[in-house]
Design a protein around this motif. Structure first.
Motif, mmCIF file in Angstrom:
data_model
loop_
_atom_site.group_PDB
_atom_site.id
_atom_site.type_symbol
_atom_site.label_atom_id
_atom_site.label_comp_id
_atom_site.label_asym_id
_atom_site.label_seq_id
_atom_site.Cartn_x
_atom_site.Cartn_y
_atom_site.Cartn_z
ATOM 1 N N VAL A 57 0.838 -1.202 0.000
ATOM 2 C CA VAL A 57 0.000 0.000 0.000
ATOM 3 C C VAL A 57 0.876 1.258 0.000
ATOM 4 O O VAL A 57 0.521 2.274 -0.605
ATOM 5 C CB VAL A 57 -0.936 0.005 1.231
ATOM 6 C CG1 VAL A 57 -1.718 1.308 1.309
ATOM 7 C CG2 VAL A 57 -1.892 -1.175 1.173
ATOM 8 N N ALA A 58 2.039 1.177 0.650
ATOM 9 C CA ALA A 58 2.926 2.339 0.731
ATOM 10 C C ALA A 58 3.530 2.693 -0.623
ATOM 11 O O ALA A 58 3.845 3.860 -0.873
ATOM 12 C CB ALA A 58 4.038 2.069 1.744
ATOM 13 N N MET A 59 3.701 1.694 -1.484
ATOM 14 C CA MET A 59 4.392 1.921 -2.752
ATOM 15 C C MET A 59 3.714 2.977 -3.627
ATOM 16 O O MET A 59 4.346 3.986 -4.000
ATOM 17 C CB MET A 59 4.538 0.605 -3.516
ATOM 18 C CG MET A 59 5.214 0.746 -4.870
ATOM 19 S SD MET A 59 5.102 -0.768 -5.834
ATOM 20 C CE MET A 59 3.323 -0.925 -6.061
ATOM 21 N N PRO A 60 2.418 2.825 -3.980
ATOM 22 C CA PRO A 60 1.797 3.862 -4.812
ATOM 23 C C PRO A 60 1.706 5.213 -4.106
ATOM 24 O O PRO A 60 1.739 6.260 -4.767
ATOM 25 C CB PRO A 60 0.396 3.297 -5.107
ATOM 26 C CG PRO A 60 0.144 2.279 -4.071
ATOM 27 C CD PRO A 60 1.478 1.714 -3.725
ATOM 28 N N LEU A 61 1.613 5.203 -2.774
ATOM 29 C CA LEU A 61 1.535 6.468 -2.044
ATOM 30 C C LEU A 61 2.853 7.234 -2.119
ATOM 31 O O LEU A 61 2.863 8.452 -2.284
ATOM 32 C CB LEU A 61 1.138 6.217 -0.589
ATOM 33 C CG LEU A 61 -0.300 5.711 -0.369
ATOM 34 C CD1 LEU A 61 -0.529 5.379 1.099
ATOM 35 C CD2 LEU A 61 -1.315 6.743 -0.839
ATOM 36 N N PHE A 62 3.979 6.523 -1.988
ATOM 37 C CA PHE A 62 5.283 7.185 -2.132
ATOM 38 C C PHE A 62 5.465 7.695 -3.565
ATOM 39 O O PHE A 62 6.021 8.775 -3.783
ATOM 40 C CB PHE A 62 6.418 6.233 -1.767
ATOM 41 C CG PHE A 62 6.646 6.094 -0.284
ATOM 42 C CD1 PHE A 62 6.723 7.217 0.527
ATOM 43 C CD2 PHE A 62 6.805 4.852 0.304
ATOM 44 C CE1 PHE A 62 6.936 7.100 1.900
ATOM 45 C CE2 PHE A 62 7.018 4.717 1.664
ATOM 46 C CZ PHE A 62 7.079 5.843 2.457
ATOM 47 N N MET A 63 5.012 6.911 -4.530
ATOM 48 C CA MET A 63 5.098 7.343 -5.929
ATOM 49 C C MET A 63 4.268 8.611 -6.157
ATOM 50 O O MET A 63 4.706 9.549 -6.823
ATOM 51 C CB MET A 63 4.596 6.236 -6.855
ATOM 52 C CG MET A 63 5.520 5.057 -6.980
ATOM 53 S SD MET A 63 4.832 3.817 -8.109
ATOM 54 C CE MET A 63 6.210 2.673 -8.214
ATOM 55 N N LEU A 64 3.059 8.617 -5.583
ATOM 56 C CA LEU A 64 2.181 9.776 -5.722
ATOM 57 C C LEU A 64 2.797 11.006 -5.062
ATOM 58 O O LEU A 64 2.703 12.117 -5.592
ATOM 59 C CB LEU A 64 0.814 9.465 -5.102
ATOM 60 C CG LEU A 64 -0.232 10.589 -5.158
ATOM 61 C CD1 LEU A 64 -0.504 11.006 -6.602
ATOM 62 C CD2 LEU A 64 -1.526 10.142 -4.474
ATOM 63 N N THR A 65 3.455 10.807 -3.912
ATOM 64 C CA THR A 65 4.131 11.919 -3.239
ATOM 65 C C THR A 65 5.167 12.561 -4.153
ATOM 66 O O THR A 65 5.232 13.793 -4.291
ATOM 67 C CB THR A 65 4.821 11.429 -1.950
ATOM 68 O OG1 THR A 65 3.849 10.860 -1.081
ATOM 69 C CG2 THR A 65 5.523 12.572 -1.247
ATOM 70 N N GLU A 67 5.305 12.471 -7.425
ATOM 71 C CA GLU A 67 4.645 13.141 -8.554
ATOM 72 C C GLU A 67 4.070 14.497 -8.135
ATOM 73 O O GLU A 67 4.208 15.489 -8.850
ATOM 74 C CB GLU A 67 3.521 12.244 -9.102
ATOM 75 C CG GLU A 67 4.007 11.002 -9.843
ATOM 76 C CD GLU A 67 4.775 11.356 -11.091
ATOM 77 O OE1 GLU A 67 4.376 12.292 -11.810
ATOM 78 O OE2 GLU A 67 5.788 10.688 -11.370
ATOM 79 N N LEU A 68 3.423 14.523 -6.966
ATOM 80 C CA LEU A 68 2.831 15.780 -6.495
ATOM 81 C C LEU A 68 3.903 16.832 -6.219
ATOM 82 O O LEU A 68 3.750 18.012 -6.574
ATOM 83 C CB LEU A 68 2.013 15.531 -5.218
ATOM 84 C CG LEU A 68 0.723 14.714 -5.382
ATOM 85 C CD1 LEU A 68 0.112 14.412 -4.018
ATOM 86 C CD2 LEU A 68 -0.284 15.452 -6.253
ATOM 87 N N MET A 69 5.004 16.406 -5.594
ATOM 88 C CA MET A 69 6.077 17.353 -5.298
ATOM 89 C C MET A 69 6.727 17.857 -6.582
ATOM 90 O O MET A 69 7.153 19.012 -6.668
ATOM 91 C CB MET A 69 7.125 16.693 -4.400
ATOM 92 C CG MET A 69 6.617 16.308 -3.016
ATOM 93 S SD MET A 69 6.163 17.723 -1.995
ATOM 94 C CE MET A 69 7.718 18.086 -1.204
ATOM 95 N N ASN A 267 -3.273 14.062 -13.377
ATOM 96 C CA ASN A 267 -2.186 13.430 -14.134
ATOM 97 C C ASN A 267 -1.267 12.620 -13.223
ATOM 98 O O ASN A 267 -0.796 11.540 -13.599
ATOM 99 C CB ASN A 267 -1.365 14.498 -14.872
ATOM 100 C CG ASN A 267 -2.131 15.142 -16.005
ATOM 101 O OD1 ASN A 267 -3.038 14.533 -16.577
ATOM 102 N ND2 ASN A 267 -1.796 16.377 -16.339
ATOM 103 N N ALA A 268 -1.013 13.153 -12.019
ATOM 104 C CA ALA A 268 -0.163 12.442 -11.062
ATOM 105 C C ALA A 268 -0.809 11.128 -10.627
ATOM 106 O O ALA A 268 -0.139 10.099 -10.520
ATOM 107 C CB ALA A 268 0.103 13.326 -9.843
ATOM 108 N N LEU A 269 -2.123 11.162 -10.390
ATOM 109 C CA LEU A 269 -2.848 9.948 -10.006
ATOM 110 C C LEU A 269 -2.819 8.910 -11.128
ATOM 111 O O LEU A 269 -2.625 7.713 -10.885
ATOM 112 C CB LEU A 269 -4.297 10.293 -9.650
ATOM 113 C CG LEU A 269 -4.506 11.008 -8.313
ATOM 114 C CD1 LEU A 269 -5.921 11.567 -8.219
ATOM 115 C CD2 LEU A 269 -4.248 10.051 -7.149
ATOM 116 N N LYS A 270 -2.997 9.383 -12.348
ATOM 117 C CA LYS A 270 -2.993 8.470 -13.495
ATOM 118 C C LYS A 270 -1.623 7.809 -13.662
ATOM 119 O O LYS A 270 -1.523 6.591 -13.859
ATOM 120 C CB LYS A 270 -3.365 9.246 -14.764
ATOM 121 C CG LYS A 270 -3.428 8.378 -16.019
ATOM 122 C CD LYS A 270 -3.812 9.223 -17.230
ATOM 123 C CE LYS A 270 -3.823 8.361 -18.494
ATOM 124 N NZ LYS A 270 -4.167 9.174 -19.699
#
Length: 425
Positions: A57-65, A67-69, A267-270
């Motif tokens: 679960v942490a993996m996509p969240l770190f990726m999203l972080t 992208e957002l930054m 776009n970051a979510l996608k």
């Protein structure tokens, strides 16, 4: 016989270009059909178990972080902050590249994201300031390897899932090796830049501007500290800290930097969905492979063979480094971790190697694979940015990659480099 056929099928499928997830799954099915067709009944269950993990679960969240930054204007602020840090030693954009990679790596957890985000700004900027294009691309790809070593690290999450090691301890095990890679690359960059005359003249620092740059940079530095401290001290799990990181990145992007837009969030979510789903598919099918190796007792057989051969431990450890470097040249990081960890970790443990040390070795070693042809993902990204072929980029990166190899050998034969921090916290 069945096991040999499975490995042969896997190699053939990879050679003809079948995506690695489906190559692993197909070779596993071939084994089941040859060994015991009733095993096929457990196939869906085992694929599902490969993705059913709180760590994942942490993996996509770190990726999203990350992208957002990246969309919130963080990259330019990090470069300005890094420039401020290297000015006292008359550092140029080469040193800025390394320092920015060390900081960005503590946010995105991905070397490829590091190359893409920093390279798209720094490579053209370095060329404009008179640096050779090859040098600019080479230092960019080499320093980006720090991204997956310094915590948080997406590959470390995958290794934790396979090995059962503590995510917090793994993050700490990668901290000193990551800093060492950055420090040795900084020294190499300084020496080359000084010899070739790349360093700019010292400029007078405007304190008002310096304070603003420091403020923006410090806000970004809070991110990796938040993650490392919360996970290592048991304040939050890896998944919870990743969720906090997403929240922090969103607040920073919308309300502090005020550069993040809802269209960019979409776009970051996608992008996060596409990247994480491909990794999870590989993870699911690799669980079949891992289960088969356990049934056939492959790690135990390899370990027994090496122990009976009376091969010195140092030769086994050196062989481990060579295997990781070779496999990293042809395979991407995630499938490599998922494939070789279940085989080699039990073997190395028989020779006294700790699972945290093994994790640090495999992460540092596979990071080098990202900048070695023919597969090197970071090489391909940098090649597209600077429009050079990957072999030319690799040649320019070679002096800096030597720094990575030195650190790899160091953590292999000096366990304290990866085990000291986890042991005291």
């Amino acid at each position: 016989m069945e096991l040999s056929l499975m490995f042969f099928a896997l190699i053939v499928l990879l050679v003809i270009g079948v995506p690695i997830a489906y190559a692993i799954g197909a070779s596993g099915i071939i084994y089941m059909l040859m060994s015991n067709p009733t095993f096929l009944l457990t196939f869906p269950q085992r694929v599902w178990s490969g993705t059913e993990s709180f760590i994942i679960v942490a993996m996509p969240l770190f990726m999203l972080t990350g992208e957002l930054m990246n969309h919130s204007g963080l990259t330019k602020r990090l470069i300005d902050f890094s420039m401020l840090l290297v000015r006292p030693v008359r550092g140029g954009l080469g040193e800025v590249n390394v320092v920015a990679s060390m900081i960005f790596g503590g946010i995105s957890g991905s070397s490829v994201a590091d190359t893409s985000a920093l390279g798209s700004i720094l490579i053209p900027d370095m060329v404009k300031k008179g640096y050779p294009k090859g040098f600019a691309a080479g230092i960019t790809v080499a320093s980006s390897t720090i991204g997956m070593i310094i915590p948080p690290s997406v590959p470390m999450l995958m290794y934790a899932m396979v090995s059962g090691a503590s995510v917090g301890k793994l993050f700490l095990a990668g901290l000193i090796p990551g800093i060492l890679v950055g420090a040795t690359q900084l020294i190499m960059t300084y020496l080359i830049s000084r010899r070739r005359g790349y360093h700019p003249e010292k400029e007078k620092i405007e304190w008002k501007h310096a304070l603003k740059v420091t403020k923006d940079g410090s806000l970004a530095l809070v991110m990796p500290l938040l993650i490392i401290v919360s996970v290592s001290f048991g304040i939050a799990t890896a998944s919870e800290s990743a969720g906090l990181a997403v929240l922090y990145a969103t607040i920073l992007g919308f309300f502090v930097y005020k550069e993040l837009k809802w269209s960019e969030v979409k776009n970051a979510l996608k992008k996060t969905f596409m990247m994480s789903s491909s990794i999870m598919i590989i993870g699911g099918f690799t669980m079949i492979f891992t289960w088969i190796l356990a049934v056939e007792q492959v790690p135990a057989a390899i370990g027994a063979f090496l122990m009976d051969s009376n091969i010195p431990a140092w030769m086994v450890f050196l062989f481990l480094d060579i295997i990781i470097l070779l496999l990293g040249t042809f395979l991407d990081v995630t499938p490599c971790i998922l494939l070789i960890s279940p085989i080699l970790l039990p073997v190395m443990q028989q020779f006294g190697m700790n699972e945290l040390q093994f994790g640090a070795i495999i992460i540092v070693g596979l990071a080098i694979g990202l900048v070695t042809p023919p597969v090197g993902m970071c090489l391909n990204v940098a090649s597209k940015i600077c429009r050079m072929d990957i072999v030319s980029v690799f040649r320019s990166a070679a002096p800096f990659i030597i720094c990575n190899v030195i650190v790899l050998v160091g953590i292999t034969f000096v366990p304290a480099l990866s085990l000291w921090l986890p042991s005291i916290i």
